[in-house]
Structure formats: C-alpha cells, structure tokens
Design an enzyme around this catalytic site. Structure first.
Site, mmCIF file in Angstrom:
data_model
loop_
_atom_site.group_PDB
_atom_site.id
_atom_site.type_symbol
_atom_site.label_atom_id
_atom_site.label_comp_id
_atom_site.label_asym_id
_atom_site.label_seq_id
_atom_site.Cartn_x
_atom_site.Cartn_y
_atom_site.Cartn_z
ATOM 1 C CD1 TRP A 68 0.100 -1.006 3.343
ATOM 2 C CD2 TRP A 68 0.235 1.225 3.264
ATOM 3 N NE1 TRP A 68 0.739 -0.590 4.488
ATOM 4 C CE2 TRP A 68 0.829 0.780 4.469
ATOM 5 C CE3 TRP A 68 0.200 2.593 3.008
ATOM 6 C CZ2 TRP A 68 1.371 1.650 5.413
ATOM 7 C CZ3 TRP A 68 0.741 3.474 3.933
ATOM 8 C CH2 TRP A 68 1.333 3.005 5.124
ATOM 9 C CD GLU A 120 5.575 4.726 12.745
ATOM 10 O OE1 GLU A 120 6.529 4.461 11.989
ATOM 11 O OE2 GLU A 120 4.940 3.843 13.363
ATOM 12 C CD GLU A 171 8.440 0.552 10.607
ATOM 13 O OE1 GLU A 171 8.102 1.614 11.158
ATOM 14 O OE2 GLU A 171 8.004 -0.560 10.955
ATOM 15 C CG HIS A 221 4.364 3.061 9.022
ATOM 16 N ND1 HIS A 221 4.953 2.171 9.902
ATOM 17 C CD2 HIS A 221 3.900 2.300 7.997
ATOM 18 C CE1 HIS A 221 4.840 0.941 9.432
ATOM 19 N NE2 HIS A 221 4.213 1.000 8.270
ATOM 20 C CD GLU A 249 9.129 -2.765 14.134
ATOM 21 O OE1 GLU A 249 7.925 -2.453 13.989
ATOM 22 O OE2 GLU A 249 10.030 -2.252 13.454
ATOM 23 C CB THR A 253 5.031 0.599 16.842
ATOM 24 O OG1 THR A 253 5.705 -0.574 16.365
ATOM 25 C CG2 THR A 253 6.062 1.591 17.346
ATOM 26 C CG ASP A 276 3.164 -2.148 7.032
ATOM 27 O OD1 ASP A 276 2.742 -3.150 6.426
ATOM 28 O OD2 ASP A 276 3.438 -1.072 6.466
ATOM 29 C CD GLU A 277 5.170 -0.226 13.153
ATOM 30 O OE1 GLU A 277 6.206 -0.916 13.248
ATOM 31 O OE2 GLU A 277 5.205 1.001 12.934
ATOM 32 C CG HIS A 286 8.140 -4.329 9.967
ATOM 33 N ND1 HIS A 286 7.854 -2.993 9.761
ATOM 34 C CD2 HIS A 286 8.170 -4.896 8.730
ATOM 35 C CE1 HIS A 286 7.740 -2.771 8.460
ATOM 36 N NE2 HIS A 286 7.926 -3.906 7.821
#
Length: 382
Positions: free
Chosen positions: A77, A122, A160, A163, A213, A216, A245-246, A249
């Site tokens: 995305w 971020e 990242e 974000h 991670e 977040t 995403d976090e 990760h």
C-alpha cells in the site's frame, strides 16, 4: 552487557510516575509506560569481537527467513491509497477534503495529541536506521551492501517510511493540528537522536527492536480502535494498516532473537536480561517543541489515559516475548544465564505490581492543565 544491577522497587516506581509542577504544587503525573530511562553511562561495542562470526554464519538463514517477510513494492500500500486524490478536478478534491475534516471533527483533542506523538515517532525513521547500522556484524557497510542483514534494514526502512508520510498528510488535511509546531518537533527529534542502550551490540539491538515493533503494533492498533469508535472509519483503516506492518516487522525481529537463542542461548539470554533491566527506552523520548520541556512526559500521560499505550501494555509485551521465545523452558544455560532467565520470566508480574502501586498514588491527586503546541496551545488535563 554485564554489571547492571536490578533497580529497586522504589526506583522503578518513581521512574514510572512522572512529577508535574502545577499551580505551585507538585503532583505525580499519570503512570507512563513510555517513560524515558534514568541517565546511564554510555557503553560502546560491548559484543565480544568473536561473536561477529555468529551473525556472518546466519546470513543464509537471514536471506531465507527474514527477506520473505518483506512485501514487494508493487504489492505494498502507499499513502495516496488512503488520502483525497489531488489529481481529481478541484471541486471533487475539495469535497473529499471536506469529508475528511467532517469525520475528524468527532475526535477529541486528546486523540490528536496521541496521533501526533505517534506520527512524530514514525517520522524520526532516519534515527532508527542509523541505530541499526551501528550494530556490529549486521550494519550496512557500504550503504548499498548485498548482505542479507543490510538488505533487510534498508527494505524495512522503506516500508516504515510510509507510516509517517501517511499520518502527516492526514493530519495536515484535518486542520486539527498546528503543523508548523508538529514539523518543528520532528526536526528537533531527528537532530537529538537516541541512545536506547544497545551498545553497538546486535544481541541487544534485536531484543530492543522486537519489543519496539510490538509496542508500535499495540499503539497503532489502539488508535485504530478509538478512531472507529469516534466515527472515522478511514483513519481507523489507516492506523490498522500501519499496525499490520508493525506486526509483520515484529515477527521478523522476534525470529532473529529466537534464532540467536537457538545458536547462542547464554549470550542471548543475558542480552534479554540486560535490556529488561535497563528498561526499554521509547524511541521518541527526546522529543521537544521548543516550548514545553516536559513534552514527552505530557504526551506519554495522555497516551496512558486514553489507553493507547499503557504501563499494562509494557508488562504484557514482556510477558508476550517470554512466551514467544519459550524462555521459561530454555535449556543450555550456565549459572548467569539461568539467573537471567529467572529474572526475565518473573518480570511481568513485578512490573504490574509496581505500576499498580504508582497508579493508586496518582489517582489520589487531581489532574493539572497542560498546553500542547500541537493543538494550537489548547489545554488538556494530565
């Protein structure tokens, strides 16, 4: 990694309940899980040089186990997927912006303080990439190294990077925050850097990133929930997408520590203990806006009160990682390793008890007003 004594209950409790001067009196602030640590003496290159070979030997594993957790750019995305389309005719673009602003009107000022704080965190991404590239044995030696460790760090950074971009644009379009003060805070924070106590040591560094991670993921997940409850489904989807995403990760960094526990259990267990004894430094703890010298503490207190990131979350993350890494049943440890194991596995319960006592003291004192430059100097009670 050695030589860090256990903080007493008194020390840990006081460091978790910030002090605020309010109208001539002193009161403890809300217990903040995102508290900055006490000042410590910096240590550099604490990993024994021969341990670099451990990470060289794991390059093949990293290529097979870490790099597949990254998404191809074509399938990722992008911020524009969630924002008003500026390429549309002016009237259509303006209508999309009006719709965005209408949705954000339902969100309280406290929410925007937390969302801005998360966005600023971020946006300090250059600092985090720099920190990882200080780690011996896994750094990007050339800036474009083909090492799997370097390829992971660069691609993680690229993922990242979206974000902060997305949150910043959404906040700008909302009209709810003073973007100049927000941008000033970002510049201050990147200039300040960070020292999370990882000592150029990848054992420590990957314990730290595993925790961060996860933190977040929790924080963005909670901002998603609050946005949905307040009637902004688009912002909820934004925060939820970032949280996903976090989480991915987090999986990668936790897998690294899991592998290190397999190949070098003693050194890895001592590293986990070391970071837990220091307490995990939040990456934005040096944030400032040039006005409020306690900005990070105040932001942390609002996040605690809204339930976005709390002291209980901190304990839950430690407990989660203990389970994720099967630390209670870890074998192959020597005496110091077993003592480290006992300390870390008992830590979640200790933290919960200490924070419960601190929270009880805070509840007996009425809150005080604090002005936040990010929301045009409006006052919030903290």
């Amino acid at each position: 990694m050695r030589g860090h004594s256990l903080l007493s209950s008194h020390q840990l409790t006081l460091s978790s309940a910030h002090i605020l001067k309010c109208r001539g009196r002193i009161r403890p602030m809300a217990v903040a899980a995102v508290a900055a640590p006490a000042v410590r003496h910096p240590v550099q290159h604490s990993m024994p040089p021969e341990k670099v070979e451990v990470f060289k030997s794991l390059e093949g594993w990293a290529a097979q186990s870490l790099l597949p957790l990254l998404k191809p750019v074509e399938k990722c995305w992008q911020p524009q997927d969630f924002l008003p389309d500026s390429s549309r005719p002016t009237d259509e673009f303006e209508e999309e912006v009006r719709s965005l602003r209408s949705r954000t009107e339902r969100l309280p000022d406290e929410y925007f303080v937390v969302l801005v704080g998360d966005m600023i965190t971020e946006e300090a991404l250059p600092t985090y990439q720099t920190m990882i590239n200080t780690l011996d044995g896994v750094r990007d030696e050339t800036g474009a190294s083909s090492s799997p460790w370097a390829r992971w760090t660069r691609s993680w950074t690229a993922e990242e990077n979206r974000h902060g971009d997305l949150l910043a644009r959404y906040l700008y379009l909302s009209g709810r925050v003073d973007m100049r003060m927000v941008e000033r805070t970002v510049q201050y924070l990147i200039g300040a850097g960070m020292d999370p106590g990882t000592e150029n040591n990848p054992y420590l560094g990957f314990v730290y990133t595993s925790f961060q991670e996860r933190a977040t993921f929790v924080s963005h997940g909670n901002t998603a929930r609050l946005a949905k409850d307040s009637g902004d489904p688009v912002l909820a989807r934004i925060c939820g997408t970032i949280a996903a995403d976090e989480k991915r990760h987090e999986t990668a960094y936790a897998k690294i520590v899991e592998k290190l526990l397999e190949v070098d259990p003693v050194e890895t267990m001592l590293a986990i203990e070391d970071m837990m004894r220091k307490k995990i430094t939040m990456p934005a703890h040096l944030m400032r806006d040039g006005r409020d010298p306690r900005l990070f503490d105040h932001f942390s207190a609002v996040a605690q009160r809204l339930g976005v990131y709390t002291s209980r979350d901190y304990a839950d993350i430690v407990e989660f990682l203990v389970g994720r890494w099967d630390l209670e049943t870890l074998e192959g440890l020597d005496g110091p390793g077993r003592r480290a194991q006992e300390f870390v596995c008992g830590l979640p319960q200790r933290i919960r008890k200490l924070y419960e006592r601190a929270e009880e003291r805070v509840r007996r004192v009425p809150p005080c007003p604090v002005r936040f430059s990010w929301i045009f100097d409006k006052e919030l009670m903290v």
